[in-house]
Design an enzyme around this catalytic site. Structure first.
Site, short mmCIF file in Angstrom:
data_model
loop_
_atom_site.label_atom_id
_atom_site.label_comp_id
_atom_site.label_asym_id
_atom_site.label_seq_id
_atom_site.Cartn_x
_atom_site.Cartn_y
_atom_site.Cartn_z
N PHE A 117 32.45 -82.08 -1.39
CA PHE A 117 31.09 -82.03 -1.95
C PHE A 117 30.44 -80.66 -1.72
O PHE A 117 29.28 -80.58 -1.33
CB PHE A 117 30.22 -83.16 -1.38
CG PHE A 117 30.75 -84.53 -1.66
CD1 PHE A 117 30.92 -84.97 -2.97
CD2 PHE A 117 31.13 -85.38 -0.63
CE1 PHE A 117 31.43 -86.22 -3.24
CE2 PHE A 117 31.64 -86.64 -0.89
CZ PHE A 117 31.79 -87.06 -2.20
N ARG B 198 15.42 -78.25 3.34
CA ARG B 198 15.00 -79.64 3.19
C ARG B 198 13.68 -79.78 2.45
O ARG B 198 13.51 -80.72 1.68
CB ARG B 198 14.94 -80.32 4.56
CG ARG B 198 16.33 -80.74 5.02
CD ARG B 198 16.35 -81.56 6.25
NE ARG B 198 17.71 -82.06 6.49
CZ ARG B 198 18.20 -82.37 7.66
NH1 ARG B 198 17.45 -82.25 8.75
NH2 ARG B 198 19.43 -82.83 7.78
N ARG C 275 3.09 -94.67 -28.79
CA ARG C 275 3.90 -95.87 -29.00
C ARG C 275 2.96 -97.07 -29.14
O ARG C 275 2.18 -97.38 -28.22
CB ARG C 275 4.86 -96.07 -27.84
CG ARG C 275 5.66 -97.37 -27.89
CD ARG C 275 6.75 -97.31 -28.93
NE ARG C 275 7.67 -98.42 -28.77
CZ ARG C 275 7.72 -99.49 -29.56
NH1 ARG C 275 6.86 -99.60 -30.58
NH2 ARG C 275 8.59 -100.44 -29.36
N PHE D 24 28.65 -72.81 0.88
CA PHE D 24 28.48 -73.28 2.25
C PHE D 24 29.41 -74.47 2.45
O PHE D 24 29.24 -75.50 1.79
CB PHE D 24 27.02 -73.67 2.47
CG PHE D 24 26.71 -74.26 3.81
CD1 PHE D 24 26.46 -73.44 4.90
CD2 PHE D 24 26.62 -75.64 3.98
CE1 PHE D 24 26.13 -73.98 6.13
CE2 PHE D 24 26.30 -76.19 5.21
CZ PHE D 24 26.06 -75.36 6.29
N GLU E 206 22.07 -82.75 1.77
CA GLU E 206 21.27 -82.06 2.77
C GLU E 206 20.47 -83.03 3.63
O GLU E 206 19.31 -82.80 3.97
CB GLU E 206 20.36 -81.00 2.13
CG GLU E 206 21.16 -79.84 1.53
CD GLU E 206 20.30 -78.65 1.18
OE1 GLU E 206 19.27 -78.45 1.84
OE2 GLU E 206 20.67 -77.92 0.25
#
Length: 389
Positions: A159, A243, A268, A126, A363
């Site tokens: 991009f 989206r 830890r 696209f 986007e």
């Protein structure tokens, strides 16, 4: 109001999760090694092999209409699947799908573009973003000038996801300056062998977008997608449909990271106690869990609206804004909990850290989402305190 998954949704979720644990997670170490040697984490051939395995379980063309051999599972199921896919950083999506705007192809175009993409024989990209037109898609400058039965394209796109690998591009160009973006931009289907070239763009993450260069590229008139001058609406349909998919994937990644933090904090030991006993660590874990849960319901509501054929744009913008920022906060906390080890390349946390930063940009940036949300409220398109329906 029922928030429970139905039996089909539970089955799909379990099947996808099992597939990811069995087929994708074991590849993570190799993917990291390949990427650190500046090679693709996983090859196109390997992805196809995995897609064919998934096809055996019926996971092919998740949102592709049945007439094209797809499952057409719908937005809600797609959101659940994307959440599961987000649990691994192995770059993979189920096969048998195509960009939503390719369904606007005419019958001849479908044979050359849509059907080969669904079958995995061709790959598309696209191409809308330009050096001066990112979130401001109305500022497109690439020109298309008609000469006989051809259009001559000149300009640059940047991009572009899959731009280096694509066989053809869906390219948006200005065909009539006087009409502006909403009537003067057209989408063209442009094969690579028509003359455009791609150039790799190096980024801080493993995502390798492309710059596409068009110098007097001749495109036949029959390669117009949709209608002459209808490109802007096509572009907005492509952008809008994805989206809420980005924060859906962010949920899966954040849940995987949070579990890593929980496991590590319990083993830890500092000053004689597991760091899980420290309030500072407990609060980071709690805040992360709350924000992940909030994102999940924002995403599922946006998907539900889309599935009902209702306007999901406002909810999608909220989901993307909150969800992508949530993921960045979660990965930062998880890295902090792991301390120095989180900063090393021995663990994949730093890789996710770099990848998640992109989600707030592409986007539609954070700023664009805020603009959309505030505009809807200020103009009265959405009322404060009212549920969208």
């Amino acid at each position: 109001m029922d928030f429970a998954l139905n039996d089909e949704q539970k089955m799909v979720q379990r099947t996808v999760r099992d597939f990811i644990k069995r087929e994708l997670v074991p590849l993570e170490s190799q993917v990291l090694r390949n990427e650190r040697e500046n090679r693709p984490g996983i090859t196109r051939e390997e992805v196809h092999a995995l897609q064919n395995k998934a096809k055996e379980f019926g996971f092919w063309g998740i949102n592709t209409p049945e007439e094209y051999g797809g499952a057409n599972l719908g937005p809600v199921m797609t959101a659940l699947i994307q959440m599961e896919l987000g649990r691994t950083f192995v770059p993979f999506n189920f096969g048998g799908s195509a960009d939503n705007i390719l369904y606007f192809c005419n019958e001849e175009q479908k044979k050359r573009y849509l059907l080969p993409v669904i079958a995995g024989e061709r790959r598309s990209c696209f191409a809308m973003t330009e050096p001066g037109a990112g979130s401001d898609a109305a500022n497109i400058r690439m020109s298309a000038v008609k000469e006989g039965t051809e259009w001559i394209l000149n300009g640059e796109k940047v991009f572009i996801t899959n731009g280096n690998e694509a066989d053809f591009a869906m390219v948006f160009a200005v065909t009539d300056k006087e009409k502006g973006a909403r009537g003067g931009v057209t989408c063209f289907l442009v094969d690579r062998d028509m003359g455009w070239r791609s150039e790799y763009i190096h980024t801080m993450g493993e995502w390798g977008p492309a710059s596409l260069v068009f110098e007097n590229v001749r495109v036949p008139e029959e390669n117009i997608l949709g209608e002459l001058g209808g490109g802007f609406n096509l572009g907005m349909q492509w952008i809008g449909q994805g989206r809420w998919l980005i924060p859906a994937r962010a949920i899966g990644a954040s849940e995987r990271l949070l579990q890593m933090a929980i496991d590590y904090s319990q083993t830890r030991v500092t000053f004689g106690k597991p760091i899980a006993d420290r309030q500072a660590i407990q609060w980071m874990i709690a805040d992360s869990a709350v924000e992940i849960e909030a994102t999940k319901w924002l995403v599922l509501r946006a998907a539900w609206l889309a599935e009902k054929g209702l306007d999901a744009r406002h909810q999608s913008s909220m989901a993307k804004l909150f969800g992508t920022n949530m993921a960045n906060r979660v990965v930062d906390r998880v890295l902090q909990i792991h301390g120095g080890m989180g900063y090393t390349k021995e663990l994949p946390i730093e890789r996710w850290y770099r990848e998640m930063r992109l989600w707030r940009i592409f986007e539609g940036t954070d700023e664009i989402q805020r603009f959309i949300i505030s505009r809807n409220l200020l103009r009265g398109h959405v009322k404060v305190g009212e549920l969208l329906d």
